[in-house]
Design a protein around this motif. Structure first.
Motif, PDB file in Angstrom:
ATOM      1  N   LEU A 326      26.796  43.007  47.208  1.00 31.36           N
ATOM      2  CA  LEU A 326      28.032  43.746  47.471  1.00 31.36           C
ATOM      3  C   LEU A 326      28.647  44.297  46.191  1.00 31.36           C
ATOM      4  O   LEU A 326      29.293  45.347  46.201  1.00 31.36           O
ATOM      5  CB  LEU A 326      29.029  42.843  48.200  1.00 31.36           C
ATOM      6  N   LYS A 327      28.441  43.609  45.080  1.00 32.26           N
ATOM      7  CA  LYS A 327      28.872  44.141  43.781  1.00 32.26           C
ATOM      8  C   LYS A 327      28.073  45.397  43.437  1.00 32.26           C
ATOM      9  O   LYS A 327      28.641  46.417  43.040  1.00 32.26           O
ATOM     10  CB  LYS A 327      28.692  43.091  42.680  1.00 32.26           C
ATOM     11  N   ASP A 328      26.757  45.317  43.602  1.00 30.52           N
ATOM     12  CA  ASP A 328      25.897  46.442  43.210  1.00 30.52           C
ATOM     13  C   ASP A 328      26.186  47.701  44.007  1.00 30.52           C
ATOM     14  O   ASP A 328      26.106  48.812  43.473  1.00 30.52           O
ATOM     15  CB  ASP A 328      24.420  46.062  43.359  1.00 30.52           C
ATOM     16  N   ILE A 329      26.507  47.554  45.297  1.00 33.13           N
ATOM     17  CA  ILE A 329      26.792  48.748  46.106  1.00 33.13           C
ATOM     18  C   ILE A 329      28.273  49.119  46.055  1.00 33.13           C
ATOM     19  O   ILE A 329      28.706  50.058  46.716  1.00 33.13           O
ATOM     20  CB  ILE A 329      26.334  48.582  47.567  1.00 33.13           C
ATOM     21  N   ASP A 330      29.045  48.358  45.274  1.00 37.24           N
ATOM     22  CA  ASP A 330      30.451  48.681  45.031  1.00 37.24           C
ATOM     23  C   ASP A 330      31.309  48.579  46.286  1.00 37.24           C
ATOM     24  O   ASP A 330      32.324  49.249  46.407  1.00 37.24           O
ATOM     25  CB  ASP A 330      30.563  50.082  44.429  1.00 37.24           C
ATOM     26  N   ARG A 331      30.897  47.702  47.232  1.00 38.76           N
ATOM     27  CA  ARG A 331      31.744  47.513  48.421  1.00 38.76           C
ATOM     28  C   ARG A 331      32.877  46.535  48.138  1.00 38.76           C
ATOM     29  O   ARG A 331      33.962  46.634  48.709  1.00 38.76           O
ATOM     30  CB  ARG A 331      30.901  46.998  49.605  1.00 38.76           C
ATOM     31  N   VAL A 332      32.623  45.550  47.271  1.00 38.27           N
ATOM     32  CA  VAL A 332      33.646  44.577  46.894  1.00 38.27           C
ATOM     33  C   VAL A 332      33.922  44.720  45.404  1.00 38.27           C
ATOM     34  O   VAL A 332      32.992  44.853  44.594  1.00 38.27           O
ATOM     35  CB  VAL A 332      33.198  43.139  47.212  1.00 38.27           C
ATOM     36  N   SER A 333      35.190  44.696  45.042  1.00 30.42           N
ATOM     37  CA  SER A 333      35.592  44.733  43.636  1.00 30.42           C
ATOM     38  C   SER A 333      35.827  43.302  43.170  1.00 30.42           C
ATOM     39  O   SER A 333      36.670  42.594  43.721  1.00 30.42           O
ATOM     40  CB  SER A 333      36.878  45.551  43.481  1.00 30.42           C
ATOM     41  N   TYR A 334      35.062  42.872  42.173  1.00 31.38           N
ATOM     42  CA  TYR A 334      35.179  41.498  41.680  1.00 31.38           C
ATOM     43  C   TYR A 334      36.041  41.481  40.419  1.00 31.38           C
ATOM     44  O   TYR A 334      35.750  42.173  39.440  1.00 31.38           O
ATOM     45  CB  TYR A 334      33.789  40.896  41.447  1.00 31.38           C
ATOM     46  N   GLN A 335      37.112  40.692  40.481  1.00 32.83           N
ATOM     47  CA  GLN A 335      38.120  40.622  39.440  1.00 32.83           C
ATOM     48  C   GLN A 335      38.181  39.207  38.869  1.00 32.83           C
ATOM     49  O   GLN A 335      37.517  38.298  39.378  1.00 32.83           O
ATOM     50  CB  GLN A 335      39.485  41.001  40.020  1.00 32.83           C
ATOM     51  N   THR A 336      38.977  39.012  37.818  1.00 34.71           N
ATOM     52  CA  THR A 336      39.093  37.672  37.224  1.00 34.71           C
ATOM     53  C   THR A 336      40.550  37.250  37.061  1.00 34.71           C
ATOM     54  O   THR A 336      41.440  38.084  36.911  1.00 34.71           O
ATOM     55  CB  THR A 336      38.410  37.608  35.837  1.00 34.71           C
ATOM     56  N   ILE A 337      40.743  35.948  37.089  1.00 34.81           N
ATOM     57  CA  ILE A 337      42.039  35.304  36.844  1.00 34.81           C
ATOM     58  C   ILE A 337      41.790  34.125  35.910  1.00 34.81           C
ATOM     59  O   ILE A 337      40.830  33.365  36.101  1.00 34.81           O
ATOM     60  CB  ILE A 337      42.671  34.828  38.166  1.00 34.81           C
ATOM     61  N   ASN A 338      42.655  33.955  34.891  1.00 34.15           N
ATOM     62  CA  ASN A 338      42.447  32.858  33.958  1.00 34.15           C
ATOM     63  C   ASN A 338      43.170  31.581  34.419  1.00 34.15           C
ATOM     64  O   ASN A 338      43.927  31.593  35.394  1.00 34.15           O
ATOM     65  CB  ASN A 338      42.849  33.254  32.535  1.00 34.15           C
ATOM     66  N   ASP A 339      42.916  30.496  33.712  1.00 37.63           N
ATOM     67  CA  ASP A 339      43.477  29.205  34.093  1.00 37.63           C
ATOM     68  C   ASP A 339      45.002  29.241  34.173  1.00 37.63           C
ATOM     69  O   ASP A 339      45.605  28.720  35.120  1.00 37.63           O
ATOM     70  CB  ASP A 339      43.070  28.126  33.082  1.00 37.63           C
ATOM     71  N   LYS A 340      45.623  29.843  33.175  1.00 34.41           N
ATOM     72  CA  LYS A 340      47.089  29.876  33.125  1.00 34.41           C
ATOM     73  C   LYS A 340      47.664  30.624  34.328  1.00 34.41           C
ATOM     74  O   LYS A 340      48.650  30.195  34.942  1.00 34.41           O
ATOM     75  CB  LYS A 340      47.555  30.523  31.826  1.00 34.41           C
ATOM     76  N   GLU A 341      47.053  31.758  34.668  1.00 34.08           N
ATOM     77  CA  GLU A 341      47.519  32.537  35.821  1.00 34.08           C
ATOM     78  C   GLU A 341      47.339  31.749  37.120  1.00 34.08           C
ATOM     79  O   GLU A 341      48.188  31.811  38.021  1.00 34.08           O
ATOM     80  CB  GLU A 341      46.741  33.850  35.894  1.00 34.08           C
ATOM     81  N   ALA A 342      46.241  31.014  37.231  1.00 29.97           N
ATOM     82  CA  ALA A 342      45.986  30.227  38.438  1.00 29.97           C
ATOM     83  C   ALA A 342      47.011  29.109  38.586  1.00 29.97           C
ATOM     84  O   ALA A 342      47.539  28.867  39.690  1.00 29.97           O
ATOM     85  CB  ALA A 342      44.571  29.654  38.402  1.00 29.97           C
ATOM     86  N   ILE A 343      47.314  28.426  37.480  1.00 25.68           N
ATOM     87  CA  ILE A 343      48.315  27.350  37.536  1.00 25.68           C
ATOM     88  C   ILE A 343      49.688  27.917  37.898  1.00 25.68           C
ATOM     89  O   ILE A 343      50.443  27.343  38.690  1.00 25.68           O
ATOM     90  CB  ILE A 343      48.377  26.603  36.196  1.00 25.68           C
ATOM     91  N   ASP A 344      50.011  29.068  37.339  1.00 23.49           N
ATOM     92  CA  ASP A 344      51.303  29.693  37.640  1.00 23.49           C
ATOM     93  C   ASP A 344      51.397  30.060  39.121  1.00 23.49           C
ATOM     94  O   ASP A 344      52.440  29.856  39.757  1.00 23.49           O
ATOM     95  CB  ASP A 344      51.496  30.928  36.761  1.00 23.49           C
ATOM     96  N   ALA A 345      50.299  30.571  39.684  1.00 26.01           N
ATOM     97  CA  ALA A 345      50.292  30.912  41.118  1.00 26.01           C
ATOM     98  C   ALA A 345      50.397  29.649  41.972  1.00 26.01           C
ATOM     99  O   ALA A 345      51.062  29.640  43.017  1.00 26.01           O
ATOM    100  CB  ALA A 345      49.018  31.674  41.459  1.00 26.01           C
ATOM    101  N   PHE A 346      49.743  28.588  41.544  1.00 25.97           N
ATOM    102  CA  PHE A 346      49.830  27.281  42.206  1.00 25.97           C
ATOM    103  C   PHE A 346      51.291  26.859  42.354  1.00 25.97           C
ATOM    104  O   PHE A 346      51.753  26.480  43.436  1.00 25.97           O
ATOM    105  CB  PHE A 346      49.039  26.274  41.359  1.00 25.97           C
ATOM    106  N   MET A 347      52.030  26.961  41.244  1.00 23.27           N
ATOM    107  CA  MET A 347      53.428  26.548  41.249  1.00 23.27           C
ATOM    108  C   MET A 347      54.313  27.526  42.013  1.00 23.27           C
ATOM    109  O   MET A 347      55.222  27.115  42.747  1.00 23.27           O
ATOM    110  CB  MET A 347      53.924  26.398  39.808  1.00 23.27           C
ATOM    111  N   LYS A 348      54.064  28.813  41.864  1.00 26.10           N
ATOM    112  CA  LYS A 348      54.908  29.811  42.534  1.00 26.10           C
ATOM    113  C   LYS A 348      54.782  29.719  44.049  1.00 26.10           C
ATOM    114  O   LYS A 348      55.789  29.808  44.770  1.00 26.10           O
ATOM    115  CB  LYS A 348      54.553  31.212  42.047  1.00 26.10           C
ATOM    116  N   LEU A 349      53.563  29.564  44.562  1.00 25.79           N
ATOM    117  CA  LEU A 349      53.408  29.464  46.011  1.00 25.79           C
ATOM    118  C   LEU A 349      54.070  28.187  46.526  1.00 25.79           C
ATOM    119  O   LEU A 349      54.710  28.199  47.593  1.00 25.79           O
ATOM    120  CB  LEU A 349      51.924  29.485  46.403  1.00 25.79           C
TER     121      LEU A 349
END
Length: 408
Positions: A326-349
């Motif tokens: 799915l990456k190769d045919i560009d149907r799904v866009s694969y993005q990244t999130i770092n540890d700090k952003e993930a922890i912040d989202a954990f707390m915000k939700l």
């Protein structure tokens, strides 16, 4: 190129390939065993008795359908697109993993196996498989890296209460990849009496297909629920990707809907520069691991590279072969999130909606928060909240509590 048609081709093919990815590269002694599993799965998946039994358990044991929830507080706080959550965290055992574990346990029972074995990272697959094994009356061995046994102690206790043997992987980085290595070694010793119930859309054919099919219930439900709630399809889908089972479970029902943008989110960990990440689709290249071909993070020798992320369930240098395609045919866009952003989202939700997400799911929530800010308020984002964070709270408080005023 019509991405939707390519994405929804009949896949995998008879040899287990999604484009150039997937396949079955196993020792000769395992080839007839894998053929037996493939044939057994192909037979039961269309068997009305099997389907009825699985449906009964999904409804009355797992608690399906899992609800879709409009995260109004979080959406209002961000000021952009409306965020909705597919609440797989409310399933029995606390994550999406129970969806395929019930299917694999029922298959093992039908095949006359005495034991099911598996690897686990964050422990959610291990808990779900131990649960399914107890339900259908099979022995269960779970292989888990020593590092993850420490990080995810509550899940280790749950597995043992459920009757599973938790066996530590003590070599290498002592995390998910090493747990898979150890489980494969154990499987090779007795493939006749055991079924290796792989915990994601990875491994040799038929497992990427089989796990996807069991997980596809997520997207089928979500599509119907979202239409009922809003009158239309979501504009965007977001799910975290390690091996990729929760993501492919959500995505499959929408692959041919060209109006729906799809995002898979993998961990950039603490640093791209030092290699302390698990961003396989972002920085990997095609390679072989655990009996299949996929995008793979590799060292200078072409071997699987060490990976690192705050989320044990995403701690894998490979990824599902269908995601690679799915990456190769560009149907799904694969993005990244770092540890700090993930922890912040954990707390915000937790603090905006009263929902404590798994650290794996927090990567998807974090990207959805970023995306929402760039979109108008009439746009919608559906996030697969793949698991709950009970297993992570001790670790989060110990490592990050002081940043959020929750020191013990």
């Amino acid at each position: 190129m019509d991405k939707s048609l390519l994405a929804n081709e009949v896949m995998p093919n008879a040899e287990g390939f999604f484009g150039e990815y997937g396949g079955r590269f196993v020792p000769p002694m395992l080839e007839p065993i894998m053929r037996e599993i493939t044939e057994a799965y192909e037979k039961i998946k269309d068997d009305p008795v099997f389907k009825e039994e699985l449906y009964y358990l999904q409804k009355h044991y797992t608690g399906r359908p899992s609800p879709v929830f409009h995260a109004k507080n979080l959406s209002e706080k961000l000021g952009g697109a409306q965020i909705y959550l597919k609440r797989e965290d409310l399933n029995h055992t606390g994550a999406h993993k129970i969806n395929h574990c019930l299917g694999e346990a029922l298959l093992a029972k039908r095949m006359g196996k005495k034991k099911i074995i598996a690897e686990t990272g964050a422990g959610q697959h291990g808990v779900a498989l131990a649960t399914a094994a107890a339900l259908v009356g099979l022995e269960c061995d779970i292989y888990m890296g020593e590092v993850d046994i420490y990080k995810e102690h509550p899940n280790v206790v749950r597995m043992r209460i459920l009757g599973a043997n938790v066996i530590p992987a003590t070599h290498g980085l002592k995390t998910l990849k090493e747990a898979v290595d150890t489980a494969f070694e154990a499987y090779l010793k007795d493939p006749v009496n055991q079924l290796y119930a792989i915990g994601s859309v990875v491994g040799p054919h038929p497992f990427p297909m089989m796990v996807r099919d069991f997980q596809a219930v997520i997207g089928r439900e979500a599509k119907e629920q979202f239409r009922e709630m809003t009158g239309s399809l979501p504009d965007n889908l977001v799910a975290c990707v390690g091996g990729g089972s929760n993501a492919i479970g959500l995505f499959t029902a929408f692959l041919d809907d060209e109006t729906v943008s799809i995002y898979g989110v993998e961990p950039s960990g603490t640093s791209f520069e030092t290699g302390d990440h698990a961003a396989t689709l972002t920085l990997g290249k095609p390679g072989m691991i655990h009996g299949f071909k996929c995008y793979l993070l590799q060292d200078e020798k072409g071997e699987p590279a060490p990976v690192n992320t705050v989320a044990s369930g995403l701690d894998y240098p490979g990824v599902g072969p269908q995601h690679s395609y799915l990456k190769d045919i560009d149907r799904v866009s694969y993005q990244t999130i770092n540890d700090k952003e993930a922890i912040d989202a954990f707390m915000k939700l937790a603090r905006q909606e009263g929902i404590i997400p798994a650290l794996e799911s927090s990567h998807a929530v974090a990207y959805a928060m970023k995306l929402a800010k760039t979109l108008p308020k009439d746009q919608t984002i559906l996030v697969n909240l793949s698991g709950r964070g009970d297993k992570d709270i001790d670790y989060v408080v110990e490592k990050f509590g002081k940043d959020y005023g929750i020191e013990e």
